[in-house]
Design an enzyme around this catalytic site. Structure first.
Site, PDB file in Angstrom:
ATOM      1  N   PHE A  56      -7.136  -6.279  -6.627  1.00 52.44           N
ATOM      2  CA  PHE A  56      -6.890  -7.561  -7.833  1.00 52.44           C
ATOM      3  C   PHE A  56      -7.680  -8.341  -7.269  1.00 52.44           C
ATOM      4  CE2 PHE A  56      -2.308  -5.846  -6.749  1.00 52.44           C
ATOM      5  CZ  PHE A  56      -2.501  -5.943  -7.782  1.00 52.44           C
ATOM      6  N   VAL A  85     -18.710   1.888   1.487  1.00 51.81           N
ATOM      7  CA  VAL A  85     -20.065   0.954   2.119  1.00 51.81           C
ATOM      8  C   VAL A  85     -19.562   1.493   3.962  1.00 51.81           C
ATOM      9  CG1 VAL A  85     -20.229  -1.175   2.943  1.00 51.81           C
ATOM     10  CG2 VAL A  85     -19.738  -0.751   0.547  1.00 51.81           C
ATOM     11  N   GLU A 136      12.376  -3.163   0.911  1.00 50.30           N
ATOM     12  CA  GLU A 136      12.122  -2.696  -0.281  1.00 50.30           C
ATOM     13  C   GLU A 136      12.096  -1.122  -0.081  1.00 50.30           C
ATOM     14  OE1 GLU A 136       9.633  -6.121  -2.745  1.00 50.30           O
ATOM     15  OE2 GLU A 136       8.342  -4.227  -2.109  1.00 50.30           O
ATOM     16  N   ALA A 162      -0.735 -10.106  -4.197  1.00 46.65           N
ATOM     17  CA  ALA A 162      -1.804 -10.239  -4.925  1.00 46.65           C
ATOM     18  C   ALA A 162      -1.887 -11.654  -5.608  1.00 46.65           C
ATOM     19  CB  ALA A 162      -1.009  -9.498  -5.761  1.00 46.65           C
TER      20      ALA A 162
END
Length: 421
Positions: A13, A78, A170, A315
């Site tokens: 994000f 990286v 959740e 986010a």
């Protein structure tokens, strides 16, 4: 004059928001990510619990920027940063020079020094994690159908979720819904309604980021779904056979980790101070203290709010930081030396419990139940990328809501029941 080169590491994000915010600026952008897709992490648990397909919450990064000629996308990993020579070092040995560097490399799950648990209790941060958990969930029911003893059958029908933040809550709610409402008509030798779903939290309550009132509601809603909520007792061991909670061992073939995160090695690459979770300390403009042209954002950064509390690793926070950094870069290129400090705007907390209940905390306004669930769903659909994804997810949720059936219950890997066990 050569264009200013901005290198963004991480296609989450925060990273994408930086690239989006630099549209139209006189810069050349290189976006590096070790995966070729952007992932909508807030719905990752729905892939793991068979509600959504992987293609509904992930999009190829190259496709997102096919019309942005100034953006080059590199599929690579990286391995370090050469600050003195202004180069990003890839694990392949190649280097990418930069004028400005933005690290938005996210975080992985942390096991608090018990890394051996990862094999038995996978976390949930990537599509690979989600499909691994989905496979284990579905194979557990298949093994229970084949089990020759009641002990083995119950061990396969016991699911333990460790950590009662939003992901854990959740996940537990969706597993309970799947086992108790979706699967019973499909099995003959086992009653999936006897499935035991345990949510284990070392702290005193579920959803600690929410108010105590909403936390209490969430606990009751989980228990109504058949979830056993165990608070105040940490997990002391995870094995292939089950989980040890305090001094008590519970046979369980499926364990899911949702208890903690560890930042990427970005702070080590930069040799800059970090907090206990490995998040790099940054200044008011989100750059590291020793270099104004190296920014760290999202779950990789330790950013403090005006009230002294850290900015949450969600986010909306990453998107706000990405947009802010893009504005800072453009301002500096325009010759403006003074920029206001980053200020996080809290937009509320949302969490869902099962398929028709949720909690929403917007400060003075707090909602529970079906209305909160609809707001949660609309908010998540709004932030999905592209009309096709929004329609696909909306249709999947409508189908589940009306029919009670999950449409993504496929075991796609080749492992056998014996190999997976």
């Amino acid at each position: 004059m050569q264009e200013h080169h901005v290198v963004v590491v991480g296609g989450g994000f925060g990273g994408l928001q930086v690239v989006h915010g630099l549209k139209g600026a006189n810069v050349r952008i290189t976006l590096i990510d070790r995966r070729n897709h952007h992932l909508f992490q807030p719905l990752l648990y729905q892939v793991a619990t068979t509600a959504l397909a992987t293609s509904e919450i992930a999009w190829p990064i190259r496709r997102l920027y096919r019309d942005r000629r100034e953006v080059t996308t590199l599929l690579s990993e990286v391995g370090g940063i050469d600050r003195q020579n202004r180069k990003v070092i890839l694990t392949s040995g190649e280097t990418v020079p930069f004028d400005t560097l933005v690290l938005a490399t996210g975080a992985r799950h942390a096991y608090f020094g018990n890394d051996a648990w990862e094999k038995h209790a996978p976390g949930l941060k990537t599509l690979e994690d989600a499909t691994t958990i989905r496979r284990r969930l579905l194979l557990a029911f298949e093994r229970a159908e084949l089990a020759s003893t009641e002990e083995e059958k119950q061990a396969n029908l016991t699911f333990v979720v460790i950590g009662a933040g939003a992901t854990g809550v959740e996940m537990a709610g969706m597993i309970a819904d799947l086992a108790h409402k979706v699967l019973p008509p499909e099995f003959r030798n086992v009653d999936t309604r006897k499935t035991r779903v345990m949510l284990v939290e070392a702290g005193p309550r579920v959803l600690p980021a929410f108010t105590e009132e909403l936390s209490a509601y969430s606990k009751k809603a989980l228990e109504k779904l058949g979830v056993e909520v165990l608070l105040g007792t940490p997990v002391s061991d995870c094995t292939e056979e089950g989980v040890k909670i305090g001094d008590d061992f519970t046979p369980a073939r499926t364990i899911i980790w949702a208890a903690g995160v560890q930042a990427s090695p970005a702070a080590k690459w930069l040799d800059t101070p970090s907090d206990r979770a490995g998040r790099a300390d940054v200044g008011p403009q989100l750059n590291i203290p020793s270099d104004p042209d190296i920014f760290v954002i999202g779950d990789t950064a330790s950013v403090m709010q005006d009230n002294g509390k850290p900015v949450p690793g969600v986010a909306p926070a990453a998107k706000q930081q990405g947009a802010y950094v893009a504005e800072v870069i453009k301002s500096r290129l325009a010759g403006k030396t003074e920029q206001p400090a980053f200020h996080y705007r809290h937009q509320g907390n949302l969490a869902t419990i099962g398929k028709s209940a949720a909690v929403a905390d917007f400060g003075k306004i707090k909602l529970t139940g079906v209305l909160a669930w609809w707001i949660w769903g609309l908010a998540h659909i709004y932030f999905l990328i592209g009309t096709r994804s929004r329609l696909a997810v909306a249709w999947s949720w409508l189908w589940i809501y009306l029919s009670g059936q999950h449409s993504a219950r496929l075991i796609t890997q080749k492992e056998t029941l014996k190999d997976e066990a």
